[in-house]
Design a protein around this motif. Sequence first.
Motif, mmCIF file in Angstrom:
data_model
loop_
_atom_site.group_PDB
_atom_site.id
_atom_site.type_symbol
_atom_site.label_atom_id
_atom_site.label_comp_id
_atom_site.label_asym_id
_atom_site.label_seq_id
_atom_site.Cartn_x
_atom_site.Cartn_y
_atom_site.Cartn_z
ATOM 1 N N CYS A 1 0.085 -20.280 6.268
ATOM 2 C CA CYS A 1 -0.067 -21.238 6.002
ATOM 3 C C CYS A 1 -1.840 -22.013 5.378
ATOM 4 O O CYS A 1 -2.511 -21.613 6.243
ATOM 5 C CB CYS A 1 0.260 -22.714 7.379
ATOM 6 N N SER A 2 -1.429 -23.004 4.000
ATOM 7 C CA SER A 2 -3.086 -23.214 4.305
ATOM 8 C C SER A 2 -2.672 -24.318 3.300
ATOM 9 O O SER A 2 -1.740 -24.650 2.629
ATOM 10 C CB SER A 2 -3.499 -22.291 2.454
ATOM 11 N N ALA A 3 -3.853 -25.710 3.719
ATOM 12 C CA ALA A 3 -4.013 -26.380 3.076
ATOM 13 C C ALA A 3 -3.702 -26.733 1.751
ATOM 14 O O ALA A 3 -4.478 -26.151 0.782
ATOM 15 C CB ALA A 3 -5.111 -27.363 3.477
ATOM 16 N N ALA A 4 -3.194 -27.680 1.126
ATOM 17 C CA ALA A 4 -2.975 -28.059 -0.482
ATOM 18 C C ALA A 4 -4.238 -28.369 -1.257
ATOM 19 O O ALA A 4 -4.335 -28.611 -2.674
ATOM 20 C CB ALA A 4 -1.913 -28.325 -0.745
ATOM 21 N N GLY A 5 -5.061 -28.816 -0.197
ATOM 22 C CA GLY A 5 -5.905 -30.164 -1.159
ATOM 23 C C GLY A 5 -5.426 -31.198 -0.431
ATOM 24 O O GLY A 5 -5.059 -31.946 -0.786
ATOM 25 N N ASP A 6 -7.301 -32.000 -0.860
ATOM 26 C CA ASP A 6 -7.399 -33.506 -0.527
ATOM 27 C C ASP A 6 -7.468 -34.312 -1.850
ATOM 28 O O ASP A 6 -8.347 -35.161 -1.501
ATOM 29 C CB ASP A 6 -7.659 -33.600 0.757
ATOM 30 N N ASN A 7 -7.594 -33.564 -3.218
ATOM 31 C CA ASN A 7 -8.451 -34.331 -4.448
ATOM 32 C C ASN A 7 -7.365 -34.751 -5.354
ATOM 33 O O ASN A 7 -7.226 -34.255 -6.784
ATOM 34 C CB ASN A 7 -9.699 -33.538 -5.021
ATOM 35 N N GLY A 8 -6.029 -34.241 -5.111
ATOM 36 C CA GLY A 8 -4.725 -34.726 -5.698
ATOM 37 C C GLY A 8 -4.194 -33.850 -6.919
ATOM 38 O O GLY A 8 -5.141 -32.532 -7.030
ATOM 39 N N ALA B 1 2.431 -23.127 1.247
ATOM 40 C CA ALA B 1 1.382 -24.318 1.127
ATOM 41 C C ALA B 1 1.681 -25.362 1.800
ATOM 42 O O ALA B 1 2.605 -25.810 0.818
ATOM 43 C CB ALA B 1 0.549 -24.049 -0.406
ATOM 44 N N CYS B 2 0.567 -26.180 2.056
ATOM 45 C CA CYS B 2 1.029 -27.953 2.745
ATOM 46 C C CYS B 2 0.198 -28.810 2.466
ATOM 47 O O CYS B 2 -0.604 -28.745 2.365
ATOM 48 C CB CYS B 2 0.485 -27.167 4.195
ATOM 49 N N GLY B 3 1.264 -29.269 1.391
ATOM 50 C CA GLY B 3 1.057 -30.629 1.101
ATOM 51 C C GLY B 3 0.636 -31.618 2.044
ATOM 52 O O GLY B 3 1.195 -31.680 3.417
ATOM 53 N N GLY B 4 0.978 -33.145 1.463
ATOM 54 C CA GLY B 4 0.742 -33.674 2.127
ATOM 55 C C GLY B 4 1.214 -35.398 2.311
ATOM 56 O O GLY B 4 1.434 -35.294 1.102
ATOM 57 N N THR B 5 1.652 -35.978 3.308
ATOM 58 C CA THR B 5 2.692 -37.473 2.952
ATOM 59 C C THR B 5 1.481 -38.586 4.102
ATOM 60 O O THR B 5 0.953 -38.254 4.951
ATOM 61 C CB THR B 5 3.964 -37.211 3.762
ATOM 62 N N ARG C 1 3.316 -20.482 -10.764
ATOM 63 C CA ARG C 1 3.468 -21.218 -9.105
ATOM 64 C C ARG C 1 3.293 -22.119 -9.141
ATOM 65 O O ARG C 1 1.986 -22.533 -9.017
ATOM 66 C CB ARG C 1 2.508 -19.831 -7.986
ATOM 67 N N GLY C 2 4.828 -23.237 -8.048
ATOM 68 C CA GLY C 2 4.151 -24.082 -8.272
ATOM 69 C C GLY C 2 4.020 -24.232 -6.575
ATOM 70 O O GLY C 2 4.129 -23.547 -5.516
ATOM 71 N N VAL C 3 3.017 -25.367 -6.694
ATOM 72 C CA VAL C 3 2.585 -25.727 -5.323
ATOM 73 C C VAL C 3 2.756 -27.251 -4.547
ATOM 74 O O VAL C 3 2.836 -27.968 -5.293
ATOM 75 C CB VAL C 3 0.736 -25.534 -5.001
ATOM 76 N N PRO C 4 3.188 -28.023 -4.035
ATOM 77 C CA PRO C 4 3.166 -26.474 -1.945
ATOM 78 C C PRO C 4 4.408 -26.443 -2.214
ATOM 79 O O PRO C 4 4.627 -26.725 -2.753
ATOM 80 C CB PRO C 4 2.314 -28.188 -1.099
ATOM 81 N N ASP C 5 4.888 -25.497 -1.076
ATOM 82 C CA ASP C 5 6.345 -25.507 -0.494
ATOM 83 C C ASP C 5 6.750 -26.662 0.437
ATOM 84 O O ASP C 5 8.516 -26.744 0.468
ATOM 85 C CB ASP C 5 6.028 -24.166 0.093
ATOM 86 N N ILE C 6 5.907 -26.829 1.342
ATOM 87 C CA ILE C 6 6.238 -28.378 2.118
ATOM 88 C C ILE C 6 5.168 -29.607 2.597
ATOM 89 O O ILE C 6 3.980 -28.846 1.490
ATOM 90 C CB ILE C 6 6.840 -27.340 3.269
ATOM 91 N N ALA C 7 5.616 -29.942 3.347
ATOM 92 C CA ALA C 7 4.661 -30.956 3.426
ATOM 93 C C ALA C 7 4.742 -31.358 4.776
ATOM 94 O O ALA C 7 4.869 -31.485 6.122
ATOM 95 C CB ALA C 7 4.363 -32.482 2.665
#
Length: 540
Positions: free
Chosen positions: A336-343, A366-370, A424-430
Amino acid sequence: MVKRIQIPGSERSALPKAKKTGPAMLDHEITVTVYLRRSSGNEDLTEMMKNMAERPFSQQYLSRSEFEQKYGLEDESVKRVEEFAREYNLKVKETNTASGTIMLCGTVENFNKAFNVELSEYEHPDFKYRGRTGPIEVPEGLSDIVLAVLGLDNRPQTRPHFRVLSESRTGNFARSQASRSSYTPVQIAELYNFPQNVDCSGQCIGIIELGGGYTDNDLQQYFSNLGMPMPEVTAVSVNGGKNAPEGNPNGADGEVMLDIEVAAAVAPGAKIAVYFAPNTDAGFLNAITTAIHDKKNNPSVISISWGSAEANWTSQAIQAMNQAFHDAAALGVTICSAAGDNGSSDGVNDGSVHVDFPASSPYVLACGGTKLQGSGQTISSEVVWNEQNNGATGGGVSTVFSLPDYQTNAGVPALAGNGGNKGRGVPDIAGNADPVTGYEVLVDGQSFVIGGTSAVAPLWAGLVAIFNQQLGRPVGFLNPALYQIGQKGGSFRDITSGNNDTSGSGSYTSGPGWDACTGWGSPNGVNLLQALQAMQPAEV
C-alpha cells in the motif's frame, strides 16, 4: 582495455539549486547496492502475474523459502560480481539471493574506477549530498546481469506524504461530538464500516520509514487513550538506518508515529515491523526488499508513506523497485503506497502533471485522499481532498508504466495536457487524508491532528490485515480483484465531487466510477470483505 557498457537509465543530473563544491573524499568508505537481473524464472513469474490479473486468487502464492529456492540469484551471477569487486578492491558486505541484491563497500576512489564515475560533493540550500552526473558504466562482462547500481549518489530521494494541521491540538482526544473536526483511527474505521472485533494477532504489518522514530512511552500513552493494548512493535535496521526520534513532530517523527498508530489502531493485535533505512534510492530499495523477503517477521502487507514524482527518479531505480514489487505480488504480500500530497503536479514546478512513485507501480495499491465528515457509522460528506496550497491528493496518469490489464475497462483518461498517452492510472482507492478532518495522533509527547495520503496507506494496510485474518490467507496482489469488485459497485463509497488541481498545470476531476483523484473511492470494509470472500476458490 576492458570494454564498458552504460547501465540504461542510470543517468543523473545535479539537483536544481545545488552547487558542486568539490570532489568527494577519495578515501571515504561508502556502501553501494548492486541489483541483479534474474537469469531464470522471469517467464514463470510473468505467467503467474498474468493469471492473477485474469483470475484473482487462482494462483497459490509462494512462500519466502520457495521463492528464494526457485528464483534466487544463481551462484554464477554472484561469483561474477565477487570477481569484479576483488578486481577493484571492493568488499562484498552482504548478498541477498532472494531479493537479487549485493551490497559492496569500499572507498570513493575505488568506486569511481569500478563504475567509471566521478563522485563529488554538492551543496543544496536545504542539505548537502554526495552526487554524480552522467551514467554508470560496468564492464561488458557484467552488462547482462546488472540492472541497477544504487547508492553512489546519496541525495534525499523521497519525502513523507503527511500534513500537520496548522493549529495543533493538545490535551485529551475526547472532545464533544459537536466540535469534532478530526477523528481517531478507530472512528475512521467505524465510518468506513471496517469489520469489528477482529483479532489480527496472526498478522504482521510492515512499515517503511526513511527517517525519524518512535518511543514506547508515546505508544503506551496513545493506545491507553484509545482503550487498547499497546501493539508489539519491532524496529528493523536496514543499511544503518535505525529508530531515531528527532524530537520534531513536524519532521519524520510525525510520519513514523502516524503510520504505526493508524495501522495498529485499525487492526487490533497485529504485529508491526518498522523498517528504518536512509532516505536514498539504495536505502529505499533495500528497506523494501528486506521487508518483502523477511522470514522472521513475515509481513503480509507493507505500508509505504514516502515517495516522489516519477520525474525525480532514475529509471534504473524505478525498474529495480518495480521488480521488487513484482516479487511481492508472487509472495502474496500487498503493498500500500501513498499517492502524494501535492495534487496533479506532485510538487514538480514545470507546468506539467506528474504522479508519485512508488504509488504508480502497477503492483502497488495506490492510496489517494478525501475530505471526510461524519459521525459514528454515518458519513455526511466525502469529497476529493484539495486544500490548494495546504495540500491535495496526488493522482493522474503514469508516464513510466503502461496501462495494466486490470485497468483496461476502468476509464483511465489520457495524460492531462497530452492527448494520446494512456498509462497506469493513479490512485486505485482512497480514504480520509485532509488534515482539516484528520487523524488524532501522539508524536513526541504532543497530540496533533495529521492528514495526508500518508495516513491512507497504513489505514488500508490495516484493512488488508483484517482481510487476511478473516480469509485465513493473504489477499496479496489485490489490484485485479479490486477492479473487478469496483465495476460491480457496493464495496466502495464513490467520490464524485472535486478535483486535484493545485497549480494550474492541469488536473483530474472526480466522477462516477474510477477516477484519477480517488480511484474507486473509499472502502465499505464489511462489503469489501464479503466481495473478496465470494471470489475465493474453494481450494487454492
